[in-house]
Design a protein around this motif. Structure first.
Motif, PDB file in Angstrom:
ATOM      1  N   VAL A 375       0.830  -1.204   0.000  1.00  8.92           N
ATOM      2  CA  VAL A 375       0.000   0.000   0.000  1.00  8.92           C
ATOM      3  C   VAL A 375       0.867   1.258   0.000  1.00  8.92           C
ATOM      4  N   ALA A 376       1.986   1.233   0.712  1.00  9.73           N
ATOM      5  CA  ALA A 376       2.895   2.383   0.687  1.00  9.73           C
ATOM      6  C   ALA A 376       3.364   2.666  -0.739  1.00  9.73           C
ATOM      7  N   GLY A 377       3.698   1.599  -1.476  1.00  9.55           N
ATOM      8  CA  GLY A 377       4.101   1.771  -2.866  1.00  9.55           C
ATOM      9  C   GLY A 377       2.973   2.317  -3.721  1.00  9.55           C
ATOM     10  N   GLU A 378       1.778   1.795  -3.502  1.00 11.81           N
ATOM     11  CA  GLU A 378       0.618   2.268  -4.260  1.00 11.81           C
ATOM     12  C   GLU A 378       0.362   3.742  -3.974  1.00 11.81           C
ATOM     13  N   PHE A 379       0.557   4.154  -2.720  1.00 16.73           N
ATOM     14  CA  PHE A 379       0.338   5.554  -2.360  1.00 16.73           C
ATOM     15  C   PHE A 379       1.368   6.458  -3.034  1.00 16.73           C
ATOM     16  N   TYR A 380       2.609   5.961  -3.165  1.00 22.62           N
ATOM     17  CA  TYR A 380       3.589   6.823  -3.832  1.00 22.62           C
ATOM     18  C   TYR A 380       3.297   6.922  -5.325  1.00 22.62           C
ATOM     19  N   VAL A 381       2.736   5.880  -5.906  1.00 22.24           N
ATOM     20  CA  VAL A 381       2.260   5.991  -7.287  1.00 22.24           C
ATOM     21  C   VAL A 381       1.171   7.062  -7.364  1.00 22.24           C
ATOM     22  N   ASN A 382       0.255   7.069  -6.373  1.00 23.85           N
ATOM     23  CA  ASN A 382      -0.735   8.144  -6.300  1.00 23.85           C
ATOM     24  C   ASN A 382      -0.057   9.505  -6.252  1.00 23.85           C
ATOM     25  N   ALA A 383       0.979   9.601  -5.445  1.00 22.86           N
ATOM     26  CA  ALA A 383       1.681  10.884  -5.292  1.00 22.86           C
ATOM     27  C   ALA A 383       2.340  11.312  -6.605  1.00 22.86           C
ATOM     28  N   ILE A 384       2.885  10.355  -7.354  1.00 20.29           N
ATOM     29  CA  ILE A 384       3.467  10.683  -8.658  1.00 20.29           C
ATOM     30  C   ILE A 384       2.391  11.235  -9.585  1.00 20.29           C
ATOM     31  N   ASN A 385       1.227  10.593  -9.587  1.00 24.30           N
ATOM     32  CA  ASN A 385       0.116  11.084 -10.414  1.00 24.30           C
ATOM     33  C   ASN A 385      -0.304  12.493  -9.990  1.00 24.30           C
ATOM     34  N   VAL A 386      -0.328  12.724  -8.694  1.00 27.23           N
ATOM     35  CA  VAL A 386      -0.668  14.060  -8.179  1.00 27.23           C
ATOM     36  C   VAL A 386       0.349  15.089  -8.660  1.00 27.23           C
ATOM     37  N   MET A 387       1.632  14.762  -8.528  1.00 27.81           N
ATOM     38  CA  MET A 387       2.683  15.691  -8.947  1.00 27.81           C
ATOM     39  C   MET A 387       2.605  15.973 -10.438  1.00 27.81           C
ATOM     40  N   ARG A 388       2.308  14.932 -11.225  1.00 28.19           N
ATOM     41  CA  ARG A 388       2.183  15.142 -12.671  1.00 28.19           C
ATOM     42  C   ARG A 388       1.060  16.123 -12.979  1.00 28.19           C
ATOM     43  N   GLY A 389      -0.091  15.920 -12.334  1.00 32.98           N
ATOM     44  CA  GLY A 389      -1.218  16.813 -12.579  1.00 32.98           C
ATOM     45  C   GLY A 389      -0.932  18.239 -12.152  1.00 32.98           C
ATOM     46  N   ALA A 390      -0.353  18.404 -10.953  1.00 31.86           N
ATOM     47  CA  ALA A 390      -0.060  19.746 -10.444  1.00 31.86           C
ATOM     48  C   ALA A 390       0.990  20.450 -11.289  1.00 31.86           C
ATOM     49  N   GLU A 391       2.044  19.721 -11.687  1.00 31.06           N
ATOM     50  CA  GLU A 391       3.097  20.316 -12.513  1.00 31.06           C
ATOM     51  C   GLU A 391       2.595  20.617 -13.921  1.00 31.06           C
ATOM     52  N   GLY A 392       1.666  19.785 -14.390  1.00 31.67           N
ATOM     53  CA  GLY A 392       1.135  20.008 -15.732  1.00 31.67           C
ATOM     54  C   GLY A 392       0.315  21.267 -15.836  1.00 31.67           C
ATOM     55  N   LEU A 393      -0.374  21.635 -14.748  1.00 31.99           N
ATOM     56  CA  LEU A 393      -1.225  22.820 -14.758  1.00 31.99           C
ATOM     57  C   LEU A 393      -0.541  24.039 -14.154  1.00 31.99           C
ATOM     58  N   SER A 394       0.368  23.792 -13.209  1.00 34.18           N
ATOM     59  CA  SER A 394       0.928  24.892 -12.438  1.00 34.18           C
ATOM     60  C   SER A 394       2.283  24.455 -11.892  1.00 34.18           C
ATOM     61  N   THR A 395       2.448  24.561 -10.597  1.00 32.99           N
ATOM     62  CA  THR A 395       3.642  24.085  -9.897  1.00 32.99           C
ATOM     63  C   THR A 395       3.193  23.301  -8.677  1.00 32.99           C
ATOM     64  N   TYR A 396       3.794  22.131  -8.471  1.00 32.27           N
ATOM     65  CA  TYR A 396       3.448  21.308  -7.321  1.00 32.27           C
ATOM     66  C   TYR A 396       3.889  22.002  -6.037  1.00 32.27           C
ATOM     67  N   ALA A 397       2.964  22.199  -5.106  1.00 33.43           N
ATOM     68  CA  ALA A 397       3.251  22.904  -3.856  1.00 33.43           C
ATOM     69  C   ALA A 397       2.582  22.161  -2.699  1.00 33.43           C
ATOM     70  N   PRO A 398       3.234  21.145  -2.149  1.00 29.47           N
ATOM     71  CA  PRO A 398       2.628  20.374  -1.054  1.00 29.47           C
ATOM     72  C   PRO A 398       2.521  21.205   0.217  1.00 29.47           C
ATOM     73  N   ILE A 399       1.822  20.677   1.195  1.00 29.48           N
ATOM     74  CA  ILE A 399       1.661  21.395   2.457  1.00 29.48           C
ATOM     75  C   ILE A 399       3.024  21.571   3.126  1.00 29.48           C
TER      76      ILE A 399
END
Length: 687
Positions: A375-399
């Protein structure tokens, strides 16, 4: 409806059905992430009057597999009355304890931190989810502007706030102020949607998720992660997995310095593409944002900055350097935030990475068991998808880092960890058992798994190995592999399979064997070679391949030989078998002397004839031995029992118990020992 069972309500049935439908699709939310709720009335069995209830997914549950028993049940009037006694954000933690005073009857599952969000929002049905597309917008630097542009006035932006009672108040106020809104984007976190009916809530959730997906697809820049770096291009699948098996023991040792870990390997395209990009180092350093993500993956991963073909000596050196730097950086993160935020915080839980990224090869994730690591690995895949989306539209800026620390070392999170059951004796141990599809091997595999180990069932029959693994518990507990232990390449492939399945190897049981009962004059050279190839040579090959993994891990291990009383007892018509078993018995002593400096214990078990469930006895050995002793084959077990001091038949489970004890902490200082499990055969006493 049964008035004494509020989870039997039709409202609950709708809620569970909606939850399962939403949770079964990873695009909607991650495993055990998010929560759903419904409000309705039931008859109070004490007063006979109607009472308003809130059913909400309890702490630690998973939407995809949620059942009524996983719901917390609260009286809505009492839950909403907490608004009048809420002491403010500085005392958020007290509110979770207050939920216990709002429970209806026994209350079902423990209420989660998000209960307030569901109870305070004025809607009959509420969904809080963690979709990649929604978090991408939530973590974009201009997320508030994007929310308005993507959704118009149907979805409202909520600035980052740690999950809790105040967040529930915030969302309730936003819904009241925006009557056209169907949901909101929670900055840095996820989404929340609502509806008057269960179906409307589900559709609103999906509309937000799908609208975000379409917008990202249509408006994202071409290469969100930047140009590809040739040095980090993926190896071919075969070379990639071979390299992964080679480096996995080293990396598991790194992840297990503070406490032993089970591993999981992912080489999906999404991971390999990310690691081959120019911006991967920058983004990896920023870490994840959604609390569900970084609680499983730690605040950031460790990234190996070498090409996938780098020499192993260079890899060892660089991994050691990066690990030392990672631990120092994590300790600084803990010390700085604990001091800056003030107050008392739980002790640092460990400074090792839970995610290790290897460009051109893949991702290794770690946890207290296989499911947690996966599940930890699956969550980091989620995080990669999140970063791709955020970087594609703007800039990734986590909390902010301090907010991550607040959640990671939250008193409520610590309390949840303290409530977890004590680990089983062999938890985090990875075992490989040869000849494990039947008899002693299968009983041993079952025993080791029952005591917490992850088990690799290795057998000459792949079909039987997989069937045995499935019966034990499936891929998070056991996997089946085919192996001919007399073939060095096949043995290495089986060990590699174990390493790729569970991250490494800690415990090997050399059990594979066969026997031909023949006199000296009847024993052919082929008979001799076959039995020595399988037992003497096979045990050597397995021990050699396993020891290399254990030495690379640097966390010790166990090798157990299933030898035989025949290794010390001279019986008629088994010269090849007895000699092969004597060879195995002395391997125990030789390897114990050699591998002790690496913390690897080597011991043996000497059974008497184990008839029940035995592939050897069923394959002709039983008939031959029965003929030698002049008894019916069906009575052979009883015959063996009567010649022992205890008059007891030796069963596969007796051998399995001995293996477990040898590998347990109780015998942590024992190596080079042979344990007789023969019900007492005086002629086989060790001298």
């Amino acid at each position: 409806m049964n008035d004494l069972n509020p989870t039997a309500s039709p409202v609950v049935a709708e809620l569970v059905e909606r939850s399962n439908r939403l949770g079964s699709d990873p695009k909607n939310t991650n495993y055990a992430g998010g929560n759903t709720s419904a409000k309705g009335t039931a008859t109070d069995p004490v007063t006979g009057e109607d009472v308003e209830l809130l059913w909400v997914k309890g702490s630690g549950g998973d939407l995809g597999t949620l059942t009524p028993s996983g719901l917390a049940v609260l009286r809505l009037d009492r839950m909403r009355a907490l608004v009048d006694v809420y002491p403010g954000v500085d005392r958020e933690d007290e509110m979770v304890a207050a939920f216990d005073y709002c429970l209806h009857g026994k209350g079902g599952a423990a209420p989660s931190i998000d209960t307030a969000m569901h109870g305070l929002v004025d809607a009959a049905h509420v969904d809080h989810l963690h979709p990649d597309s929604g978090i991408a917008i939530a973590t974009a630097a201009d997320g508030e502007h994007l929310t308005k542009e993507v959704f118009g006035d149907k979805v409202v932006w909520v600035p980052w706030r740690r999950p809790g009672f105040q967040l529930g108040l915030d969302i309730a106020a936003i819904k009241e102020a925006n009557p056209r809104a169907i949901g909101c984007v929670l900055g840095g976190h996820g989404i929340t949607a609502w509806g008057d009916t269960s179906e409307q809530s589900r559709k609103n959730s999906l509309w937000i998720i799908r609208t975000a997906e379409r917008y990202i697809k249509q408006h994202s820049k071409k290469n969100p992660f930047g140009a590809r770096v040739k040095k980090y291009e993926p190896l071919s699948p075969a070379r990639r997995r071979a390299r992964a098996a080679e480096v996995a023991p080293l990396l598991r040792g790194v992840a297990s310095q503070d406490r032993p870990m089970v591993g999981h390997f992912i080489d999906d395209k999404v991971v390999l593409d990310f690691l081959a990009s120019r911006n991967a180092p920058r983004l990896a350093e920023l870490g994840t944002s959604c609390p569900d993500h970084f609680l499983r993956t730690k605040v950031k991963p460790m990234l190996l900055d070498l090409g996938p073909d780098a020499p192993m000596d260079k890899v060892r050196t660089r991994v050691a350097e990066l690990h030392e730097a990672y631990r120092a950086d994590y300790a600084a993160y803990y010390d700085h935030n604990a001091k800056a935020l003030g107050g008392e915080w739980p002790a640092m839980r460990g400074a090792d990475p839970l995610i290790i990224l290897v460009p051109g090869v893949g991702m290794f994730s770690y946890g207290k068991d296989k499911q947690t690591a996966r599940v930890a690995g699956e969550f980091y895949v989620n995080a990669i998808n999140v970063m791709r989306g955020a970087e594609g539209l703007s800039t990734y800026a986590p909390i902010d880092e301090s907010e991550k620390f607040r959640i990671e070392y939250w008193a409520l999170e610590e309390a949840k960890l303290q409530r977890m059951p004590k680990p089983k004796p062999l938890a985090t141990r990875v075992a490989l058992v040869t000849g494990a599809a039947s008899g002693i091997g299968r009983a041993t595999a079952v025993k080791l798994a029952a005591e917490g180990a992850c088990v690799v069932i290795a057998d000459l029959s792949q079909e039987l190995a997989r069937e045995a693994a499935a019966a034990i518990g499936g891929p998070d507990v056991a996997v089946g592999v085919q192996v001919d232990v007399s073939d060095a390449a096949a043995v290495q492939a089986a060990v590699d399979a174990a390493v790729l399945a569970f991250g490494g190897l800690d415990l090997v049981v050399n059990n594979a064997g066969l026997s031909l009962s023949r006199s000296l004059l009847e024993t052919t050279e082929k008979d001799w070679d076959l039995q020595h190839d399988v037992m003497a040579k096979g045990s050597f090959l397995v021990a050699r391949a396993a020891a290399k993994v254990m030495i690379d891990q640097g966390i010790g291990g166990d090798i157990v030989y299933i030898s035989s009383k025949n290794s010390v007892f001279a019986g008629p018509n088994n010269v090849a078998y007895g000699a092969a078993k004597a060879d195995q018995a002395h391997q125990v002593r030789l390897l114990a002397a050699e591998l002790g400096e690496h913390g690897i214990k080597v011991n043996g078990v000497n059974p008497d004839g184990v008839v029940q469930g035995s592939g050897i006895f069923a394959g002709g050995w039983g008939a031959s031995r029965a003929a030698v002793y002049g008894v019916d084959e069906k009575d052979l077990g009883k015959f063996y029992a009567q010649r022992t001091l205890l008059k007891r038949e030796v069963l596969p489970e007796n051998i399995a118990n001995a293996v477990f004890v040898l590998c347990s902490d109780e015998l942590s200082h024992t190596t080079g020992l042979h344990v007789p499990v023969d019900a007492g055969v005086a002629a086989a006493f060790l001298r």
